[in-house]
Design an enzyme around this catalytic site. Structure first.
Site, PDB file in Angstrom:
ATOM      1  N   TYR A 111      40.997  39.866  49.655  1.00 54.42           N
ATOM      2  CA  TYR A 111      41.412  38.966  48.360  1.00 54.42           C
ATOM      3  C   TYR A 111      42.742  39.165  48.711  1.00 54.42           C
ATOM      4  O   TYR A 111      43.632  39.786  47.878  1.00 54.42           O
ATOM      5  CB  TYR A 111      39.983  39.286  47.587  1.00 54.42           C
ATOM      6  CG  TYR A 111      40.394  37.965  46.531  1.00 54.42           C
ATOM      7  CD1 TYR A 111      39.621  36.968  46.489  1.00 54.42           C
ATOM      8  CD2 TYR A 111      41.852  37.950  45.611  1.00 54.42           C
ATOM      9  CE1 TYR A 111      40.131  35.524  45.976  1.00 54.42           C
ATOM     10  CE2 TYR A 111      41.608  36.722  45.246  1.00 54.42           C
ATOM     11  CZ  TYR A 111      41.238  35.932  45.410  1.00 54.42           C
ATOM     12  OH  TYR A 111      41.176  35.107  44.444  1.00 54.42           O
ATOM     13  N   GLU A 129      44.195  30.303  47.778  1.00 60.87           N
ATOM     14  CA  GLU A 129      43.065  31.672  47.700  1.00 60.87           C
ATOM     15  C   GLU A 129      42.854  32.199  48.882  1.00 60.87           C
ATOM     16  O   GLU A 129      42.404  30.904  49.335  1.00 60.87           O
ATOM     17  CB  GLU A 129      42.132  31.281  46.750  1.00 60.87           C
ATOM     18  CG  GLU A 129      40.995  31.821  46.470  1.00 60.87           C
ATOM     19  CD  GLU A 129      39.539  32.067  45.718  1.00 60.87           C
ATOM     20  OE1 GLU A 129      39.544  30.846  46.294  1.00 60.87           O
ATOM     21  OE2 GLU A 129      40.087  32.404  44.600  1.00 60.87           O
TER      22      GLU A 129
END
Ligand code: GDP
Ligand code: MN
Length: 397
Positions: free
Chosen positions: A118, A206
């Site tokens: 992530y 993101e």
């Protein structure tokens, strides 16, 4: 401005960030053609078909499907385009899918395992710095990782005046447990990702997952990107990326009318001039026990036309049970605003079906109050701020 995954990836690629390659398709036939083209360009036989909506969690909602041949590409595209996709991030009824991204499958097995990381770049407003947030446990359950094993979420703060230092990129690659070629590729990935974030005037990038492929390459498999609206004038090539189908219809209409409107969940509509007064008005409504239905700044020129447009926009929200007009007459005279309200009310007739409380302060406030009180219309006037909020509560009760 929020972007679709495929648009975010285009921006990433333009700054040299490695991405999972894909082609956007509006229907099943285009999806098959896209898959054929990708096979030619990348050699991949398998593809993923990914719903393009402004919401995450698509994988969990059935909006991301692996296709092992062209028939499956066609089938998945047919099923996904037009569906109401429900994910933890969409409204309860879901969001309609208008297009899919057909992408190369990058999870092919190799000597080493693939792993999902992530990574996001965002603005830490409290610290006045940019921040890279990352975790070796990326993928579809990142929310659970944040909740159950928060020590696996790392952050790196970046001074915007200095930029990302090489040691910071190395520290990130190290904390992610990478070594060898993957370590090196990660430092390159992080620095080009940070450059993309800064140069595109984004407020969020993101990437979940960032994939370490089986041949130790680092690439962006997903991209959630928000560009700062106030910087769009510097990025004419991005303005076409706005997808109005994904945005709140009332907000879009307000924007076209030059009004600063944000839709909220409460039941008291607000019409205010000036963003600061609008914020204070929302606070006051809350302190009086109500909930604002919107933020609306009508700006400096609150004439009859504008006031009427603002009423129409506020009333499009079916939750609105009362409207509070709170205007400070500095440059604009209160009596002109009051006349605007009276005229708008008369023009709109039955369209205004909720009580209106008006507070006008400033130049000619007394004339304005008399105008409202003598209009014979169901408009309540208030002088003090608190009085206005209390009147709102009275009419709602
Ligand atoms: P999101 O669920 O909206 O965040 O959509 P993502 O783009 O992150 O995709 C969801 C999941 O699909 C990922 O976490 C991967 O597990 C899976 N996925 C994405 N691309 C591929 C691919 O090329 N091959 C395979 N097998 N799975 C993929
Ligand atoms: Mn994702």
């Amino acid at each position: 401005m929020n972007l679709h995954e495929y648009q975010g990836k285009e921006i990433l690629a333009s700054f040299g960030v490695r991405i999972q390659r894909g082609i956007v398709a509006q229907n099943a036939a285009e999806a098959v053609a896209a898959a054929k083209q990708l096979t030619e360009e990348t050699g991949t036989g398998w593809h993923v078909v990914k719903a393009q909506i402004h919401a995450g969690g698509r994988g969990k909602g059935g909006g991301v499907k692996l296709a092992k041949n062209l028939q499956e590409v066609e089938q998945h595209a047919e099923n996904i385009i037009g569906m109401m996709l429900k994910t933890p991030q969409t409204p309860p009824q879901g969001k309609k899918v208008h297009q899919v991204l057909v992408a190369e499958d990058v999870y092919y097995p190799g000597e080493t395992e693939t792993s999902e990381i992530y990574m996001s770049v965002l603005l830490n407003r409290a610290r006045g710095k940019n921040m890279i947030m990352y975790s070796p446990q990326g993928g579809m359950d990142i929310e659970a990782v944040a909740e159950e094993t928060p020590h696996l979420i790392f952050t790196e703060e970046i001074d915007p005046a200095v930029g990302l230092m090489p040691f910071q990129a190395r520290s990130i690659a190290f904390n992610l447990g990478l070594s060898g070629a993957a370590f090196k590729d990660m430092t390159k990935f992080v620095s080009s990702l940070y450059t993309a974030y800064v140069k595109s005037d984004a407020s969020l990038f993101e990437i979940n997952p960032v994939l370490k492929t089986s041949d130790n390459k680092i690439m962006a498999v997903d991209a959630k990107v928000t560009i700062d609206d106030n910087a769009l004038y510097r990025h004419r090539d991005y303005t076409d990326m706005r997808d109005l189908r994904e945005e709140n219809a009332i907000e879009v209409e307000a924007k076209e009318a030059g009004l600063n409107y944000v839709d909220l969940d409460g039941n008291v509509g607000c019409m205010v001039n000036g963003a600061g007064l609008a914020m204070a008005t929302m606070d006051l409504i809350k302190m009086a026990g109500g909930e604002p239905a919107n933020f609306l700044d009508v700006g400096g020129t609150a004439d009859a036309k504008r006031v009427e447009t603002a009423f129409r926009i506020i009333l499009k929200d079916p939750n609105v049970k009362a409207i509070l007009v709170n205007i400070f007459g500095g440059i604009v005279r209160c009596d002109r605003v009051a006349q605007g309200i009276v005229d708008a009310y008369k023009n709109m007739g039955d369209a205004i079906n909720v009580p209106i409380i008006v507070r006008l302060q400033g130049t000619n406030a007394d004339i304005a109050k008399a105008l409202i009180d003598n209009s014979g219309l169901a408009v309540h006037s208030a002088v003090a701020f608190q009085e206005a909020a209390d009147k709102v509560q009275e009419v709602l009760a």
